[in-house]
Design a protein around this motif. Structure first.
Motif, PDB file in Angstrom:
ATOM      1  N   PHE A  28       0.815  -1.229   0.000  1.00 24.77           N
ATOM      2  CA  PHE A  28       0.000   0.000   0.000  1.00 24.77           C
ATOM      3  C   PHE A  28       0.848   1.279   0.000  1.00 24.77           C
ATOM      4  O   PHE A  28       0.438   2.287   0.552  1.00 24.77           O
ATOM      5  CB  PHE A  28      -0.976   0.037   1.191  1.00 24.77           C
ATOM      6  CG  PHE A  28      -1.828  -1.195   1.291  1.00 24.77           C
ATOM      7  CD1 PHE A  28      -2.802  -1.451   0.344  1.00 24.77           C
ATOM      8  CD2 PHE A  28      -1.633  -2.103   2.319  1.00 24.77           C
ATOM      9  CE1 PHE A  28      -3.592  -2.583   0.436  1.00 24.77           C
ATOM     10  CE2 PHE A  28      -2.410  -3.233   2.415  1.00 24.77           C
ATOM     11  CZ  PHE A  28      -3.397  -3.465   1.457  1.00 24.77           C
ATOM     12  N   HIS A  29       2.039   1.238  -0.614  1.00 22.07           N
ATOM     13  CA  HIS A  29       2.871   2.439  -0.663  1.00 22.07           C
ATOM     14  C   HIS A  29       3.261   2.795  -2.096  1.00 22.07           C
ATOM     15  O   HIS A  29       4.255   3.464  -2.327  1.00 22.07           O
ATOM     16  CB  HIS A  29       4.131   2.241   0.185  1.00 22.07           C
ATOM     17  CG  HIS A  29       4.921   3.498   0.405  1.00 22.07           C
ATOM     18  ND1 HIS A  29       4.386   4.600   1.049  1.00 22.07           N
ATOM     19  CD2 HIS A  29       6.173   3.842   0.065  1.00 22.07           C
ATOM     20  CE1 HIS A  29       5.304   5.560   1.085  1.00 22.07           C
ATOM     21  NE2 HIS A  29       6.402   5.120   0.494  1.00 22.07           N
ATOM     22  N   ILE A  32      -1.946   6.204  -4.933  1.00 16.84           N
ATOM     23  CA  ILE A  32      -3.035   6.782  -4.132  1.00 16.84           C
ATOM     24  C   ILE A  32      -2.487   7.213  -2.769  1.00 16.84           C
ATOM     25  O   ILE A  32      -2.973   6.801  -1.710  1.00 16.84           O
ATOM     26  CB  ILE A  32      -4.237   5.825  -3.982  1.00 16.84           C
ATOM     27  CG1 ILE A  32      -4.614   5.209  -5.318  1.00 16.84           C
ATOM     28  CG2 ILE A  32      -5.445   6.570  -3.434  1.00 16.84           C
ATOM     29  CD1 ILE A  32      -5.743   4.188  -5.227  1.00 16.84           C
ATOM     30  N   LEU A  33      -1.447   8.039  -2.799  1.00  8.14           N
ATOM     31  CA  LEU A  33      -0.789   8.453  -1.568  1.00  8.14           C
ATOM     32  C   LEU A  33      -1.340   9.763  -1.006  1.00  8.14           C
ATOM     33  O   LEU A  33      -0.991  10.135   0.108  1.00  8.14           O
ATOM     34  CB  LEU A  33       0.717   8.592  -1.810  1.00  8.14           C
ATOM     35  CG  LEU A  33       1.423   7.310  -2.251  1.00  8.14           C
ATOM     36  CD1 LEU A  33       2.855   7.598  -2.624  1.00  8.14           C
ATOM     37  CD2 LEU A  33       1.351   6.254  -1.175  1.00  8.14           C
ATOM     38  N   THR A  34      -2.189  10.454  -1.766  1.00  3.62           N
ATOM     39  CA  THR A  34      -2.652  11.769  -1.321  1.00  3.62           C
ATOM     40  C   THR A  34      -3.579  11.676  -0.122  1.00  3.62           C
ATOM     41  O   THR A  34      -3.589  12.578   0.716  1.00  3.62           O
ATOM     42  CB  THR A  34      -3.382  12.492  -2.461  1.00  3.62           C
ATOM     43  OG1 THR A  34      -4.420  11.649  -2.953  1.00  3.62           O
ATOM     44  CG2 THR A  34      -2.431  12.832  -3.579  1.00  3.62           C
ATOM     45  N   LYS A  35      -4.330  10.603  -0.009  1.00  2.44           N
ATOM     46  CA  LYS A  35      -5.275  10.485   1.113  1.00  2.44           C
ATOM     47  C   LYS A  35      -4.648   9.852   2.354  1.00  2.44           C
ATOM     48  O   LYS A  35      -5.296   9.771   3.378  1.00  2.44           O
ATOM     49  CB  LYS A  35      -6.503   9.678   0.690  1.00  2.44           C
ATOM     50  CG  LYS A  35      -6.227   8.248   0.315  1.00  2.44           C
ATOM     51  CD  LYS A  35      -7.500   7.479   0.019  1.00  2.44           C
ATOM     52  CE  LYS A  35      -8.027   7.799  -1.348  1.00  2.44           C
ATOM     53  NZ  LYS A  35      -9.115   6.895  -1.755  1.00  2.44           N
ATOM     54  N   LYS A  36      -3.393   9.415   2.254  1.00  4.77           N
ATOM     55  CA  LYS A  36      -2.726   8.790   3.390  1.00  4.77           C
ATOM     56  C   LYS A  36      -1.918   9.832   4.156  1.00  4.77           C
ATOM     57  O   LYS A  36      -1.312  10.716   3.569  1.00  4.77           O
ATOM     58  CB  LYS A  36      -1.818   7.660   2.912  1.00  4.77           C
ATOM     59  CG  LYS A  36      -2.598   6.536   2.255  1.00  4.77           C
ATOM     60  CD  LYS A  36      -1.732   5.512   1.597  1.00  4.77           C
ATOM     61  CE  LYS A  36      -2.610   4.521   0.844  1.00  4.77           C
ATOM     62  NZ  LYS A  36      -1.874   3.765  -0.131  1.00  4.77           N
ATOM     63  N   LYS A  39       2.449  10.267   8.550  1.00  7.72           N
ATOM     64  CA  LYS A  39       2.889   9.238   9.492  1.00  7.72           C
ATOM     65  C   LYS A  39       2.703   7.843   8.899  1.00  7.72           C
ATOM     66  O   LYS A  39       3.584   6.984   9.005  1.00  7.72           O
ATOM     67  CB  LYS A  39       2.109   9.369  10.789  1.00  7.72           C
ATOM     68  CG  LYS A  39       2.461   8.355  11.853  1.00  7.72           C
ATOM     69  CD  LYS A  39       1.636   8.576  13.102  1.00  7.72           C
ATOM     70  CE  LYS A  39       1.951   7.551  14.162  1.00  7.72           C
ATOM     71  NZ  LYS A  39       1.135   7.761  15.366  1.00  7.72           N
ATOM     72  N   ARG A  40       1.560   7.636   8.248  1.00  4.37           N
ATOM     73  CA  ARG A  40       1.273   6.327   7.660  1.00  4.37           C
ATOM     74  C   ARG A  40       2.234   6.026   6.512  1.00  4.37           C
ATOM     75  O   ARG A  40       2.780   4.919   6.407  1.00  4.37           O
ATOM     76  CB  ARG A  40      -0.168   6.307   7.171  1.00  4.37           C
ATOM     77  CG  ARG A  40      -0.625   5.001   6.582  1.00  4.37           C
ATOM     78  CD  ARG A  40      -2.097   5.083   6.284  1.00  4.37           C
ATOM     79  NE  ARG A  40      -2.544   3.984   5.474  1.00  4.37           N
ATOM     80  CZ  ARG A  40      -3.723   3.928   4.880  1.00  4.37           C
ATOM     81  NH1 ARG A  40      -4.580   4.939   5.004  1.00  4.37           N
ATOM     82  NH2 ARG A  40      -4.064   2.890   4.156  1.00  4.37           N
ATOM     83  N   LYS A  41       2.496   7.017   5.659  1.00  4.39           N
ATOM     84  CA  LYS A  41       3.417   6.821   4.529  1.00  4.39           C
ATOM     85  C   LYS A  41       4.842   6.582   5.012  1.00  4.39           C
ATOM     86  O   LYS A  41       5.574   5.763   4.446  1.00  4.39           O
ATOM     87  CB  LYS A  41       3.365   8.014   3.585  1.00  4.39           C
ATOM     88  CG  LYS A  41       2.067   8.088   2.799  1.00  4.39           C
ATOM     89  CD  LYS A  41       2.099   9.178   1.768  1.00  4.39           C
ATOM     90  CE  LYS A  41       1.895  10.528   2.395  1.00  4.39           C
ATOM     91  NZ  LYS A  41       1.677  11.587   1.384  1.00  4.39           N
ATOM     92  N   LYS A  42       5.239   7.270   6.082  1.00  4.30           N
ATOM     93  CA  LYS A  42       6.581   7.074   6.640  1.00  4.30           C
ATOM     94  C   LYS A  42       6.736   5.656   7.184  1.00  4.30           C
ATOM     95  O   LYS A  42       7.758   4.993   6.962  1.00  4.30           O
ATOM     96  CB  LYS A  42       6.832   8.092   7.752  1.00  4.30           C
ATOM     97  CG  LYS A  42       8.197   7.995   8.399  1.00  4.30           C
ATOM     98  CD  LYS A  42       8.438   9.118   9.376  1.00  4.30           C
ATOM     99  CE  LYS A  42       7.527   9.069  10.568  1.00  4.30           C
ATOM    100  NZ  LYS A  42       7.890   8.005  11.531  1.00  4.30           N
TER     101      LYS A  42
END
Length: 65
Positions: A28-29, A32-36, A39-42
């Motif tokens: 999931f990385h 569609i990263l704009t809604k995450k 902290k979650r992406k890191k």
């Protein structure tokens, strides 16, 4: 008897640590990263270890046993 072949998908996805544990990336990385959240992406960008239940399966795909 012929040699065991390493699964070519597994060799691209998993790495061994110095102590013999298996590292993997988080899912999931990729898009569609704009809604995450940041902290979650890191947390998704960091490597983690394969769970104990799946270690034997991954080792068999890597022809380690």
């Amino acid at each position: 008897m012929p040699k065991m072949k390493t699964n070519s998908g597994a060799k691209k996805r998993f790495r061994l640590t110095g102590t013999g544990k298996i590292k993997r990336k988080h899912a999931f990385h990729s898009h569609i990263l704009t809604k995450k959240s940041k902290k979650r992406k890191k947390n998704l960008s960091e490597m983690t270890l394969v769970h104990g239940h799946n270690v034997e399966m991954v080792k068999s795909l890597l022809a380690m046993k």
